[in-house]
Design a protein around this motif. Structure first.
Motif, PDB file in Angstrom:
ATOM      1  N   PHE A  53       2.369   4.817  -2.769  1.00 46.83           N
ATOM      2  CA  PHE A  53       3.652   5.068  -3.433  1.00 46.83           C
ATOM      3  C   PHE A  53       3.437   4.967  -4.943  1.00 46.83           C
ATOM      4  O   PHE A  53       3.027   3.927  -5.449  1.00 46.83           O
ATOM      5  CB  PHE A  53       4.676   4.029  -2.965  1.00 46.83           C
ATOM      6  N   HIS A  54       3.682   6.068  -5.660  1.00 47.80           N
ATOM      7  CA  HIS A  54       3.539   6.114  -7.115  1.00 47.80           C
ATOM      8  C   HIS A  54       4.916   6.220  -7.739  1.00 47.80           C
ATOM      9  O   HIS A  54       5.737   7.027  -7.300  1.00 47.80           O
ATOM     10  CB  HIS A  54       2.740   7.346  -7.548  1.00 47.80           C
ATOM     11  N   THR A  55       5.191   5.457  -8.793  1.00 44.37           N
ATOM     12  CA  THR A  55       6.519   5.536  -9.399  1.00 44.37           C
ATOM     13  C   THR A  55       6.497   5.178 -10.882  1.00 44.37           C
ATOM     14  O   THR A  55       5.685   4.367 -11.339  1.00 44.37           O
ATOM     15  CB  THR A  55       7.510   4.622  -8.651  1.00 44.37           C
ATOM     16  N   ILE A  90      -1.344  -0.770  10.424  1.00 44.58           N
ATOM     17  CA  ILE A  90      -1.462  -1.192   9.028  1.00 44.58           C
ATOM     18  C   ILE A  90      -2.249  -2.497   8.994  1.00 44.58           C
ATOM     19  O   ILE A  90      -1.859  -3.483   9.618  1.00 44.58           O
ATOM     20  CB  ILE A  90      -0.080  -1.375   8.385  1.00 44.58           C
ATOM     21  N   ILE A  91      -3.359  -2.496   8.262  1.00 46.67           N
ATOM     22  CA  ILE A  91      -4.221  -3.680   8.249  1.00 46.67           C
ATOM     23  C   ILE A  91      -4.312  -4.333   6.872  1.00 46.67           C
ATOM     24  O   ILE A  91      -4.850  -5.438   6.755  1.00 46.67           O
ATOM     25  CB  ILE A  91      -5.640  -3.327   8.741  1.00 46.67           C
ATOM     26  N   GLU A  92      -3.810  -3.672   5.828  1.00 47.93           N
ATOM     27  CA  GLU A  92      -3.915  -4.230   4.477  1.00 47.93           C
ATOM     28  C   GLU A  92      -2.864  -3.573   3.589  1.00 47.93           C
ATOM     29  O   GLU A  92      -2.460  -2.431   3.824  1.00 47.93           O
ATOM     30  CB  GLU A  92      -5.313  -3.969   3.904  1.00 47.93           C
ATOM     31  N   THR A  93      -2.412  -4.300   2.560  1.00 45.79           N
ATOM     32  CA  THR A  93      -1.493  -3.746   1.576  1.00 45.79           C
ATOM     33  C   THR A  93      -1.987  -4.098   0.183  1.00 45.79           C
ATOM     34  O   THR A  93      -2.852  -4.963   0.010  1.00 45.79           O
ATOM     35  CB  THR A  93      -0.064  -4.286   1.746  1.00 45.79           C
ATOM     36  N   SER A  94      -1.400  -3.441  -0.831  1.00 44.37           N
ATOM     37  CA  SER A  94      -1.763  -3.762  -2.208  1.00 44.37           C
ATOM     38  C   SER A  94      -1.297  -5.152  -2.607  1.00 44.37           C
ATOM     39  O   SER A  94      -1.766  -5.709  -3.600  1.00 44.37           O
ATOM     40  CB  SER A  94      -1.174  -2.722  -3.163  1.00 44.37           C
ATOM     41  N   SER A 124      -6.636   0.582  -6.831  1.00 42.38           N
ATOM     42  CA  SER A 124      -5.557   1.425  -7.336  1.00 42.38           C
ATOM     43  C   SER A 124      -6.026   2.871  -7.298  1.00 42.38           C
ATOM     44  O   SER A 124      -7.212   3.150  -7.113  1.00 42.38           O
ATOM     45  CB  SER A 124      -5.143   1.018  -8.755  1.00 42.38           C
ATOM     46  N   PHE A 125      -5.088   3.795  -7.505  1.00 48.76           N
ATOM     47  CA  PHE A 125      -5.376   5.214  -7.381  1.00 48.76           C
ATOM     48  C   PHE A 125      -5.019   5.940  -8.670  1.00 48.76           C
ATOM     49  O   PHE A 125      -4.199   5.454  -9.453  1.00 48.76           O
ATOM     50  CB  PHE A 125      -4.597   5.793  -6.199  1.00 48.76           C
ATOM     51  N   PRO A 126      -5.622   7.099  -8.933  1.00 48.50           N
ATOM     52  CA  PRO A 126      -5.302   7.843 -10.152  1.00 48.50           C
ATOM     53  C   PRO A 126      -3.813   8.125 -10.227  1.00 48.50           C
ATOM     54  O   PRO A 126      -3.157   8.369  -9.209  1.00 48.50           O
ATOM     55  CB  PRO A 126      -6.105   9.145 -10.003  1.00 48.50           C
ATOM     56  N   PRO A 127      -3.230   8.111 -11.428  1.00 50.16           N
ATOM     57  CA  PRO A 127      -1.782   8.326 -11.557  1.00 50.16           C
ATOM     58  C   PRO A 127      -1.391   9.734 -11.154  1.00 50.16           C
ATOM     59  O   PRO A 127      -2.186  10.680 -11.223  1.00 50.16           O
ATOM     60  CB  PRO A 127      -1.526   8.076 -13.048  1.00 50.16           C
ATOM     61  N   LEU A 128      -0.140   9.874 -10.732  1.00 54.44           N
ATOM     62  CA  LEU A 128       0.363  11.175 -10.320  1.00 54.44           C
ATOM     63  C   LEU A 128       0.485  12.122 -11.511  1.00 54.44           C
ATOM     64  O   LEU A 128       0.265  13.315 -11.384  1.00 54.44           O
ATOM     65  CB  LEU A 128       1.719  11.000  -9.635  1.00 54.44           C
ATOM     66  N   ARG A 129       0.826  11.583 -12.679  1.00 53.96           N
ATOM     67  CA  ARG A 129       0.981  12.391 -13.888  1.00 53.96           C
ATOM     68  C   ARG A 129      -0.251  12.264 -14.771  1.00 53.96           C
ATOM     69  O   ARG A 129      -0.716  11.164 -15.047  1.00 53.96           O
ATOM     70  CB  ARG A 129       2.196  11.934 -14.696  1.00 53.96           C
ATOM     71  N   ASP A 130      -0.754  13.385 -15.243  1.00 53.19           N
ATOM     72  CA  ASP A 130      -1.869  13.365 -16.184  1.00 53.19           C
ATOM     73  C   ASP A 130      -1.437  12.692 -17.485  1.00 53.19           C
ATOM     74  O   ASP A 130      -0.336  12.913 -17.980  1.00 53.19           O
ATOM     75  CB  ASP A 130      -2.349  14.784 -16.489  1.00 53.19           C
ATOM     76  N   GLY A 131      -2.313  11.869 -18.031  1.00 51.24           N
ATOM     77  CA  GLY A 131      -2.042  11.225 -19.309  1.00 51.24           C
ATOM     78  C   GLY A 131      -1.297   9.919 -19.221  1.00 51.24           C
ATOM     79  O   GLY A 131      -1.148   9.227 -20.227  1.00 51.24           O
ATOM     80  N   ALA A 138       2.235   1.028  -5.039  1.00 49.85           N
ATOM     81  CA  ALA A 138       2.199   0.149  -3.875  1.00 49.85           C
ATOM     82  C   ALA A 138       1.557   0.964  -2.768  1.00 49.85           C
ATOM     83  O   ALA A 138       1.823   2.163  -2.636  1.00 49.85           O
ATOM     84  CB  ALA A 138       3.592  -0.307  -3.471  1.00 49.85           C
ATOM     85  N   TRP A 139       0.682   0.347  -1.976  1.00 50.05           N
ATOM     86  CA  TRP A 139       0.013   1.112  -0.933  1.00 50.05           C
ATOM     87  C   TRP A 139      -0.255   0.263   0.303  1.00 50.05           C
ATOM     88  O   TRP A 139      -0.240  -0.974   0.245  1.00 50.05           O
ATOM     89  CB  TRP A 139      -1.303   1.725  -1.438  1.00 50.05           C
ATOM     90  N   VAL A 140      -0.478   0.970   1.397  1.00 49.83           N
ATOM     91  CA  VAL A 140      -0.924   0.330   2.633  1.00 49.83           C
ATOM     92  C   VAL A 140      -2.177   1.043   3.108  1.00 49.83           C
ATOM     93  O   VAL A 140      -2.391   2.229   2.827  1.00 49.83           O
ATOM     94  CB  VAL A 140       0.149   0.362   3.740  1.00 49.83           C
ATOM     95  N   ARG A 141      -3.001   0.304   3.810  1.00 50.22           N
ATOM     96  CA  ARG A 141      -4.215   0.845   4.414  1.00 50.22           C
ATOM     97  C   ARG A 141      -4.031   0.849   5.915  1.00 50.22           C
ATOM     98  O   ARG A 141      -3.743  -0.194   6.521  1.00 50.22           O
ATOM     99  CB  ARG A 141      -5.411  -0.015   4.018  1.00 50.22           C
ATOM    100  N   ILE A 142      -4.172   2.023   6.519  1.00 50.99           N
ATOM    101  CA  ILE A 142      -3.922   2.188   7.947  1.00 50.99           C
ATOM    102  C   ILE A 142      -5.226   2.515   8.653  1.00 50.99           C
ATOM    103  O   ILE A 142      -5.975   3.397   8.217  1.00 50.99           O
ATOM    104  CB  ILE A 142      -2.895   3.312   8.194  1.00 50.99           C
TER     105      ILE A 142
END
Length: 264
Positions: A53-55, A90-94, A124-131, A138-142
């Motif tokens: 989830f990116h926000t 779901i085995i892990e979350t951020s 963490s993951f690359p942002p949805l918006r460049d720059g 927030a994320w979960v690992r499934i």
């Protein structure tokens, strides 16, 4: 090394809006709701799916800088992830570990900038918006040991109370596509034990002229020639075995592809 496609689900709250962006308690799809959602494959050589989830708030901030006012605070926001359909746990979350299950409630969004500067950062993951240098995530690992459909409901707080949700289709592929080059391509069969003629039905855009496989026990090459399928003794390669490598020859310089079942 075998490659498995993992799907990441990106959700972005609108940067500017005067009205509520969804009716609390309803679900919004990528097509009908005022939310940008992108699903893209990621390579990871494992059985795991990350739903991310990116926000950003309406001012474009995760944590607003000094002197700025957050118009819609999204830092430390509780996000719910619920597996609605498909195989997976779901085995892990951020936010840390949890007892494995079909849902993870209240996973808190974190600042990617603060996380990057931490002495023990979480993934963490690359942002949805460049720059963008700071984004809330927030994320979960499934764990999905068997490829197939996987539907995950993602819920976040709404403007006027309640929750707004998105349904994410995030299952692992049940098949993989392998490119074939002229003349020879070394491929690894990812499906179950399958008769050679049946396995080659997944080849597209190319004519296979020969398939060779090495028999380690006999220390000899086994061969399958589609043109010789009805000739007694012409073919010694009866079946393709999971995880085994084969040399495949095709006719013509254009190349093609081979759609085959994904490994479990």
């Amino acid at each position: 090394m075998r490659r498995v496609f993992l799907l990441l689900v990106f959700v972005l709250l609108p940067a500017a809006a005067a009205a509520p962006w969804a009716v609390p308690g309803t679900r919004a799809s990528a097509e009908s709701g005022p939310v940008s959602m992108v699903i893209e494959p990621q390579l990871d050589g494992s059985q795991f799916v990350y739903v991310v989830f990116h926000t950003l708030d309406r001012g474009g901030f995760c944590q607003p800088p000094a002197g700025a006012v957050s118009l819609h605070p999204v830092i430390d926001m509780p996000v719910d992830f619920i597996i609605e359909a498909g195989e997976g746990i779901i085995i892990e979350t951020s936010s840390g570990g949890l007892a494995p299950g079909r849902q993870a409630l209240g996973v808190r969004t974190f600042s990617t900038a603060v996380n990057a500067a931490s002495g023990s950062p979480v993934r963490s993951f690359p942002p949805l918006r460049d720059g963008v240098t700071d984004e809330c995530q927030a994320w979960v690992r499934i764990s999905q040991s068997i490829p197939g459909p996987l539907r995950v409901l993602v819920l976040a707080p709404g403007d006027g109370g309640g929750q707004v949700g998105w349904v994410a289709e995030a299952g692992r592929e049940t098949a993989v596509t392998v490119p074939l080059q002229f003349r020879w391509t070394l491929v690894t069969w990812s499906g179950p034990s399958t008769p050679a003629a049946q396995a080659l039905q997944g080849v597209q855009g190319a004519q296979v002229t020969a398939v060779y496989g090495w028999d380690a026990a006999a220390q000899s090459w086994l061969a399958y020639f589609p043109a010789g399928a009805g000739v007694p003794g012409a073919n010694t390669l009866a079946t393709l075995e999971p995880g085994q490598a084969y040399w495949v020859a095709i006719a013509g310089p254009a190349g093609g592809s081979w759609r085959m079942p994904a490994s479990p």
